[in-house]
Scaffold this motif. Structure first.
Motif, PDB file in Angstrom:
ATOM      1  N   ASP A  78       0.829  -1.202   0.000  1.00 50.02           N
ATOM      2  CA  ASP A  78       0.000   0.000   0.000  1.00 50.02           C
ATOM      3  C   ASP A  78       0.870   1.261   0.000  1.00 50.02           C
ATOM      4  O   ASP A  78       0.613   2.211  -0.736  1.00 50.02           O
ATOM      5  N   LYS A  79       1.884   1.257   0.838  1.00 48.72           N
ATOM      6  CA  LYS A  79       2.776   2.420   0.909  1.00 48.72           C
ATOM      7  C   LYS A  79       3.549   2.586  -0.402  1.00 48.72           C
ATOM      8  O   LYS A  79       3.688   3.714  -0.915  1.00 48.72           O
ATOM      9  N   LEU A  80       4.029   1.480  -0.958  1.00 53.23           N
ATOM     10  CA  LEU A  80       4.809   1.534  -2.197  1.00 53.23           C
ATOM     11  C   LEU A  80       3.966   2.074  -3.349  1.00 53.23           C
ATOM     12  O   LEU A  80       4.406   2.922  -4.133  1.00 53.23           O
ATOM     13  N   PHE A  81       2.719   1.581  -3.450  1.00 52.73           N
ATOM     14  CA  PHE A  81       1.868   2.011  -4.558  1.00 52.73           C
ATOM     15  C   PHE A  81       1.320   3.417  -4.345  1.00 52.73           C
ATOM     16  O   PHE A  81       1.043   4.128  -5.311  1.00 52.73           O
ATOM     17  N   ALA A  82       1.165   3.826  -3.080  1.00 50.49           N
ATOM     18  CA  ALA A  82       0.791   5.224  -2.816  1.00 50.49           C
ATOM     19  C   ALA A  82       1.899   6.161  -3.299  1.00 50.49           C
ATOM     20  O   ALA A  82       1.623   7.241  -3.853  1.00 50.49           O
ATOM     21  N   ALA A  83       3.140   5.743  -3.111  1.00 50.58           N
ATOM     22  CA  ALA A  83       4.273   6.537  -3.590  1.00 50.58           C
ATOM     23  C   ALA A  83       4.294   6.584  -5.114  1.00 50.58           C
ATOM     24  O   ALA A  83       4.601   7.624  -5.709  1.00 50.58           O
ATOM     25  N   ARG A  84       3.964   5.476  -5.756  1.00 49.82           N
ATOM     26  CA  ARG A  84       3.933   5.479  -7.221  1.00 49.82           C
ATOM     27  C   ARG A  84       2.850   6.421  -7.738  1.00 49.82           C
ATOM     28  O   ARG A  84       3.047   7.143  -8.724  1.00 49.82           O
ATOM     29  N   LEU A  85       1.682   6.422  -7.089  1.00 44.29           N
ATOM     30  CA  LEU A  85       0.611   7.327  -7.487  1.00 44.29           C
ATOM     31  C   LEU A  85       1.042   8.780  -7.304  1.00 44.29           C
ATOM     32  O   LEU A  85       0.755   9.642  -8.148  1.00 44.29           O
ATOM     33  N   MET A  86       1.750   9.061  -6.221  1.00 41.98           N
ATOM     34  CA  MET A  86       2.267  10.417  -5.996  1.00 41.98           C
ATOM     35  C   MET A  86       3.248  10.800  -7.097  1.00 41.98           C
ATOM     36  O   MET A  86       3.237  11.937  -7.597  1.00 41.98           O
ATOM     37  N   ALA A  87       4.094   9.854  -7.500  1.00 42.68           N
ATOM     38  CA  ALA A  87       5.051  10.115  -8.575  1.00 42.68           C
ATOM     39  C   ALA A  87       4.337  10.404  -9.892  1.00 42.68           C
ATOM     40  O   ALA A  87       4.723  11.306 -10.646  1.00 42.68           O
ATOM     41  N   ALA A  88       3.278   9.638 -10.184  1.00 38.72           N
ATOM     42  CA  ALA A  88       2.531   9.844 -11.420  1.00 38.72           C
ATOM     43  C   ALA A  88       1.825  11.198 -11.438  1.00 38.72           C
ATOM     44  O   ALA A  88       1.704  11.829 -12.492  1.00 38.72           O
ATOM     45  N   ARG A  89       1.353  11.649 -10.280  1.00 38.75           N
ATOM     46  CA  ARG A  89       0.704  12.957 -10.213  1.00 38.75           C
ATOM     47  C   ARG A  89       1.719  14.087 -10.378  1.00 38.75           C
ATOM     48  O   ARG A  89       1.427  15.113 -10.994  1.00 38.75           O
ATOM     49  N   ALA A  90       2.923  13.885  -9.826  1.00 41.87           N
ATOM     50  CA  ALA A  90       3.961  14.914  -9.954  1.00 41.87           C
ATOM     51  C   ALA A  90       4.546  14.954 -11.356  1.00 41.87           C
ATOM     52  O   ALA A  90       4.925  16.025 -11.853  1.00 41.87           O
ATOM     53  N   ARG A  91       4.636  13.793 -12.019  1.00 36.43           N
ATOM     54  CA  ARG A  91       5.199  13.699 -13.372  1.00 36.43           C
ATOM     55  C   ARG A  91       4.218  12.909 -14.256  1.00 36.43           C
ATOM     56  O   ARG A  91       4.464  11.748 -14.582  1.00 36.43           O
ATOM     57  N   PRO A  92       3.102  13.520 -14.643  1.00 34.03           N
ATOM     58  CA  PRO A  92       2.076  12.769 -15.387  1.00 34.03           C
ATOM     59  C   PRO A  92       2.564  12.206 -16.712  1.00 34.03           C
ATOM     60  O   PRO A  92       2.049  11.183 -17.183  1.00 34.03           O
ATOM     61  N   TYR A  93       3.574  12.835 -17.324  1.00 37.69           N
ATOM     62  CA  TYR A  93       4.078  12.314 -18.602  1.00 37.69           C
ATOM     63  C   TYR A  93       4.825  10.994 -18.426  1.00 37.69           C
ATOM     64  O   TYR A  93       5.118  10.297 -19.405  1.00 37.69           O
ATOM     65  N   LEU A  94       5.171  10.619 -17.172  1.00 43.76           N
ATOM     66  CA  LEU A  94       5.846   9.342 -16.918  1.00 43.76           C
ATOM     67  C   LEU A  94       4.883   8.267 -16.403  1.00 43.76           C
ATOM     68  O   LEU A  94       5.324   7.152 -16.111  1.00 43.76           O
ATOM     69  N   ALA A  95       3.600   8.581 -16.325  1.00 42.12           N
ATOM     70  CA  ALA A  95       2.649   7.654 -15.709  1.00 42.12           C
ATOM     71  C   ALA A  95       2.605   6.314 -16.443  1.00 42.12           C
ATOM     72  O   ALA A  95       2.557   5.246 -15.810  1.00 42.12           O
ATOM     73  N   THR A  96       2.601   6.330 -17.760  1.00 40.91           N
ATOM     74  CA  THR A  96       2.559   5.074 -18.522  1.00 40.91           C
ATOM     75  C   THR A  96       3.707   4.169 -18.145  1.00 40.91           C
ATOM     76  O   THR A  96       3.532   2.957 -17.946  1.00 40.91           O
ATOM     77  N   ALA A  97       4.897   4.737 -18.013  1.00 37.96           N
ATOM     78  CA  ALA A  97       6.075   3.941 -17.668  1.00 37.96           C
ATOM     79  C   ALA A  97       6.018   3.468 -16.220  1.00 37.96           C
ATOM     80  O   ALA A  97       6.366   2.314 -15.916  1.00 37.96           O
ATOM     81  N   LEU A  98       5.592   4.326 -15.325  1.00 36.65           N
ATOM     82  CA  LEU A  98       5.525   3.945 -13.910  1.00 36.65           C
ATOM     83  C   LEU A  98       4.595   2.767 -13.688  1.00 36.65           C
ATOM     84  O   LEU A  98       4.906   1.833 -12.930  1.00 36.65           O
ATOM     85  N   PHE A  99       3.443   2.771 -14.348  1.00 38.85           N
ATOM     86  CA  PHE A  99       2.482   1.688 -14.158  1.00 38.85           C
ATOM     87  C   PHE A  99       2.781   0.475 -15.032  1.00 38.85           C
ATOM     88  O   PHE A  99       2.103  -0.543 -14.917  1.00 38.85           O
ATOM     89  N   ALA A 100       3.794   0.562 -15.902  1.00 30.23           N
ATOM     90  CA  ALA A 100       4.213  -0.601 -16.686  1.00 30.23           C
ATOM     91  C   ALA A 100       5.182  -1.488 -15.918  1.00 30.23           C
ATOM     92  O   ALA A 100       5.395  -2.646 -16.271  1.00 30.23           O
ATOM     93  N   LEU A 101       5.789  -0.952 -14.851  1.00 31.87           N
ATOM     94  CA  LEU A 101       6.762  -1.727 -14.074  1.00 31.87           C
ATOM     95  C   LEU A 101       6.078  -2.821 -13.258  1.00 31.87           C
ATOM     96  O   LEU A 101       5.059  -2.581 -12.610  1.00 31.87           O
ATOM     97  N   HIS A 102       6.646  -4.003 -13.280  1.00 33.73           N
ATOM     98  CA  HIS A 102       6.193  -5.085 -12.402  1.00 33.73           C
ATOM     99  C   HIS A 102       7.055  -5.077 -11.148  1.00 33.73           C
ATOM    100  O   HIS A 102       8.285  -4.990 -11.213  1.00 33.73           O
ATOM    101  N   VAL A 103       6.440  -5.150  -9.991  1.00 33.67           N
ATOM    102  CA  VAL A 103       7.149  -5.092  -8.708  1.00 33.67           C
ATOM    103  C   VAL A 103       7.424  -6.493  -8.194  1.00 33.67           C
ATOM    104  O   VAL A 103       6.537  -7.348  -8.177  1.00 33.67           O
ATOM    105  N   ALA A 104       8.663  -6.725  -7.772  1.00 32.82           N
ATOM    106  CA  ALA A 104       9.048  -8.002  -7.166  1.00 32.82           C
ATOM    107  C   ALA A 104       9.849  -7.728  -5.898  1.00 32.82           C
ATOM    108  O   ALA A 104      10.779  -6.915  -5.911  1.00 32.82           O
ATOM    109  N   GLU A 105       9.476  -8.368  -4.796  1.00 31.30           N
ATOM    110  CA  GLU A 105      10.210  -8.202  -3.548  1.00 31.30           C
ATOM    111  C   GLU A 105      11.564  -8.887  -3.643  1.00 31.30           C
ATOM    112  O   GLU A 105      11.698  -9.987  -4.192  1.00 31.30           O
ATOM    113  N   SER A 106      12.592  -8.240  -3.116  1.00 31.35           N
ATOM    114  CA  SER A 106      13.916  -8.845  -3.050  1.00 31.35           C
ATOM    115  C   SER A 106      14.659  -8.291  -1.841  1.00 31.35           C
ATOM    116  O   SER A 106      14.836  -7.080  -1.723  1.00 31.35           O
ATOM    117  N   ARG A 107      15.095  -9.177  -0.963  1.00 32.72           N
ATOM    118  CA  ARG A 107      15.850  -8.744   0.215  1.00 32.72           C
ATOM    119  C   ARG A 107      17.337  -8.594  -0.090  1.00 32.72           C
ATOM    120  O   ARG A 107      18.121  -8.250   0.793  1.00 32.72           O
TER     121      ARG A 107
END
Length: 413
Positions: free
Chosen positions: A15-44
């Motif tokens: 939830d926190k990670l995706f809230a940050a992505r939404l904030m990024a898309a609002r700040a840089r709307p021209y990058l929204a397509t790329a931001l939401f194209a990324l697949h997230v995978a956990e890695s320690r």
């Protein structure tokens, strides 16, 4: 496109990670397509967040937990910028050209790529994450490309605090242990990656003034990628010089094998000789001194492309008429005389008198062309020209015709 999260990502605060992505898309709307194209995978194994060339974003749960949402938004934009700007491909090509290997050079390429991104990506609603490196930190000027920065600094005291930095293979082209690889799940195909880049570039170009200079420059190159013209010109000349019938002639130096079936008769054999090349250089007033200098460099490259036989390369300077015909000794010793109008028909007529196998014309294209195809292969190296400013307001303006269809055309520069 919709991003999903790996099933193993139980410890990740999604939830926190995706809230940050939404904030990024609002700040840089021209990058929204790329931001939401990324697949997230956990890695320690990842220090913070990292990307691979297949548009997977590897995220450390601990990093997400301790980092404010505002900073995470900046990291989202930073990581996707590596992929949009093809830092993995550019780093791999740079490393190959300069023989760079090892973890130290890997870190240096990551730092240089970060400097290219971070100099103008933050501000205007996007927080610069803690620890982000900018060119000023390394006493470097802003606004340059990764390749420029790589030639300007070495690892030392100014970079000691960046030893932890690792944005993944998407930043420097070198695989990591945590990479899922080309056959892993949720990676984007090459066509999908190109489609994302095009849509982002389209969004930037469609709203000029809203994006920083670095992104506008990137969008322009995405629509009009620079050609490796020197390689293309050399390949075109080699292809023309090695075509069927080029550099072939009958010779009695070695009789044909069919002579044994005809007693008393000696038949010539078809032998291949080095091709003869005639280079016609446009020296009209519309060609600049810099372009003439570039033409001389290409003459030397053409000689190498046909095997280094400079005695088989002839250079003709041509404006409205043809100047002296010069055999090639060394390119810098050839006088290029002209300065008037342009008529490549005269140049081709004079070139054909040297009985070439290949004609190479280096010109800006603002010239009439021969009406008939020459009896040899033809390559045109074209100095690009835009529409004159005065012609933009002239409805009757017609651009000059381009090179004929029978010529192989390579844009120079």
């Amino acid at each position: 496109m919709t991003a999903t999260v790996s099933a193993a990502a139980l410890g990740l605060d999604v939830d926190k990670l995706f809230a940050a992505r939404l904030m990024a898309a609002r700040a840089r709307p021209y990058l929204a397509t790329a931001l939401f194209a990324l697949h997230v995978a956990e890695s320690r194994d990842v220090p913070t967040m990292a990307v691979d060339a297949h548009w997977r974003c590897y995220v450390s749960p601990g990093f997400v937990s301790r980092t404010p949402v505002e900073d995470l938004a900046g990291v989202w934009v930073h990581e996707v910028s590596h992929l949009l700007r093809d830092h993995h491909g550019r780093s791999a090509r740079y490393a190959k050209r300069h023989g760079l290997t090892g973890p130290a050079e890997q870190l240096r390429m990551n730092i240089a790529a970060d400097c290219e991104i971070n100099d103008d990506v933050y501000g205007d609603g996007l927080v610069c994450p803690e620890g982000a490196v900018v060119p000023a930190d390394l006493e470097l000027p802003a606004g340059e490309l990764m390749e420029d920065y790589l030639g300007r600094f070495r690892l030392g005291q100014l970079t000691e605090h960046l030893a932890w930095l690792d944005c993944g293979s998407g930043a420097d082209g070198r695989p990591r242990p945590w990479d899922l690889g080309p056959d892993g799940a949720h990676g984007l195909s090459r066509q999908e990656r190109d489609a994302v880049r095009f849509r982002v570039a389209e969004g930037i170009a469609g709203r000029p003034g809203n994006a920083p200079e670095g992104w506008r420059r990137w969008a322009e190159e995405a629509f009009h990628p620079p050609q490796p013209w020197r390689e293309l010109l050399g390949a075109a000349v080699r292809s023309a010089a090695s075509g069927g019938g080029v550099g072939q002639d009958y010779s009695y130096g070695r009789p044909a094998r069919r002579s044994v079936s005809l007693p008393g008769i000696v038949l010539p054999s078809l032998r291949r000789r080095p091709p003869r090349v005639a280079v016609v250089v446009d020296t009209s007033g519309s060609v600049s001194d810099a372009e003439l200098g570039s033409a001389l460099l290409e003459v030397a490259a053409i000689a190498r492309a046909v095997g280094g036989r400079r005695d088989l390369v002839t250079v003709l300077s041509c404006d409205a008429a043809v100047g002296t015909v010069h055999p090639l000794c060394k390119a810098e010793g050839i006088p290029l005389i002209g300065g008037g109008g342009t008529d490549m028909r005269e140049g081709f007529t004079a070139a054909l008198r040297t009985r070439p196998d290949v004609i190479v014309a280096l010109t800006d294209g603002q010239t009439p062309w021969p009406s008939a195809k020459p009896p040899c292969r033809t390559v045109v190296g074209l100095f690009p020209r835009g529409t004159p400013r005065w012609a933009e307001k002239d409805p009757g303006y017609e651009p000059p015709p381009g090179p004929p269809a029978w010529a192989r055309v390579v844009t120079i520069g």
